[in-house]
Design a protein around this motif. Structure first.
Motif, mmCIF file in Angstrom:
data_model
loop_
_atom_site.group_PDB
_atom_site.id
_atom_site.type_symbol
_atom_site.label_atom_id
_atom_site.label_comp_id
_atom_site.label_asym_id
_atom_site.label_seq_id
_atom_site.Cartn_x
_atom_site.Cartn_y
_atom_site.Cartn_z
ATOM 1 N N VAL A 24 0.838 -1.206 0.000
ATOM 2 C CA VAL A 24 0.000 0.000 0.000
ATOM 3 C C VAL A 24 0.873 1.255 0.000
ATOM 4 C CG1 VAL A 24 -1.706 1.312 1.326
ATOM 5 C CG2 VAL A 24 -1.972 -1.158 1.044
ATOM 6 N N ALA A 27 2.440 1.566 -3.445
ATOM 7 C CA ALA A 27 1.408 1.956 -4.418
ATOM 8 C C ALA A 27 1.117 3.448 -4.327
ATOM 9 C CB ALA A 27 0.138 1.139 -4.189
ATOM 10 N N GLU A 28 1.028 3.971 -3.111
ATOM 11 C CA GLU A 28 0.774 5.402 -2.937
ATOM 12 C C GLU A 28 1.913 6.230 -3.517
ATOM 13 O OE1 GLU A 28 -0.011 6.280 1.177
ATOM 14 O OE2 GLU A 28 -1.812 5.012 1.205
ATOM 15 N N ASN A 31 1.846 6.112 -7.382
ATOM 16 C CA ASN A 31 0.565 6.480 -7.980
ATOM 17 C C ASN A 31 -0.109 5.333 -8.733
ATOM 18 O OD1 ASN A 31 0.639 9.174 -7.035
ATOM 19 N ND2 ASN A 31 2.070 9.682 -8.694
ATOM 20 N N SER A 33 -2.859 1.822 -7.839
ATOM 21 C CA SER A 33 -3.662 1.184 -6.800
ATOM 22 C C SER A 33 -2.916 -0.062 -6.338
ATOM 23 C CB SER A 33 -5.064 0.864 -7.320
ATOM 24 O OG SER A 33 -4.987 -0.001 -8.417
ATOM 25 N N SER A 35 -3.516 -3.331 -6.054
ATOM 26 C CA SER A 35 -3.517 -4.587 -6.830
ATOM 27 C C SER A 35 -2.537 -4.556 -8.003
ATOM 28 C CB SER A 35 -4.923 -4.917 -7.326
ATOM 29 O OG SER A 35 -5.733 -5.270 -6.234
ATOM 30 N N CYS A 37 -0.005 -2.654 -8.367
ATOM 31 C CA CYS A 37 1.331 -2.486 -7.808
ATOM 32 C C CYS A 37 1.885 -3.839 -7.368
ATOM 33 C CB CYS A 37 1.293 -1.514 -6.634
ATOM 34 S SG CYS A 37 2.918 -1.189 -5.918
#
Length: 157
Positions: A24, A27-28, A31, A33, A35, A37
């Motif tokens: 998570v 992913a952030e 940029n 989401s 899944s 990533c």
């Protein structure tokens, strides 16, 4: 070079910075989401681009205070001798990295041991008995300036 895009490169940069980051968090930062990533990370692992994850351990804090760069020159250059030398070097746990090189030596190994006495023992009992070795030169690290730095990755497509 594999076909890496800007997201793959960004993921690799994040993992070099902090391999313990959660999917998570990565992913952030890149940029995406979570899944897609995670799918990309798994693809990078499967392809061998990401070879693994490990802890960066402070050598001195665990009693390994001496780093030595050892140059090996071998006699009778042949594929068989080179393979025998490589196999022998791989079997020595004190060797943490090793390279086949060009120049005045044939192999360059990074050796990490407790102290000079431990290196002397390794040298006399192991390194000097390696097959086809004609010369060994030891270069002692005085201080580590940079180790295990991140790779400067190319820009993604």
């Amino acid at each position: 070079m594999p076909n890496l895009d800007k997201f793959d490169i960004a993921i690799l940069k994040c993992l070099q910075e902090d391999a313990r980051a959660t999917n998570v968090e990565i992913a952030e930062k890149v940029n995406l989401s979570p899944s897609p990533c995670l799918r990309r990370i798994r693809n990078l692992e499967r392809s061998g681009i990401i070879r693994g994850y490990r802890a960066d351990i402070d050598r001195k804090e665990v009693g390994l205070g001496l780093t030595v760069f050892v140059e090996f020159k071998v006699v009778h250059h042949s594929r068989e001798n080179s393979e025998a030398q490589q196999k022998a070097l791989l079997a020595i746990p004190e060797i943490v990295s090793c390279f086949l090189i060009s120049g005045t030596a044939d192999f360059l190994a990074e050796v990490v041991v407790e102290d000079l006495a431990a290196y002397e023992q390794l040298l006399t009992e192991t390194l000097l008995t390696l097959p086809n070795v004609s010369d060994i030169r030891s270069n002692f690290a005085i201080r580590s300036i940079k180790t295990h730095g991140p790779l400067k990755l190319p820009e993604g497509k």
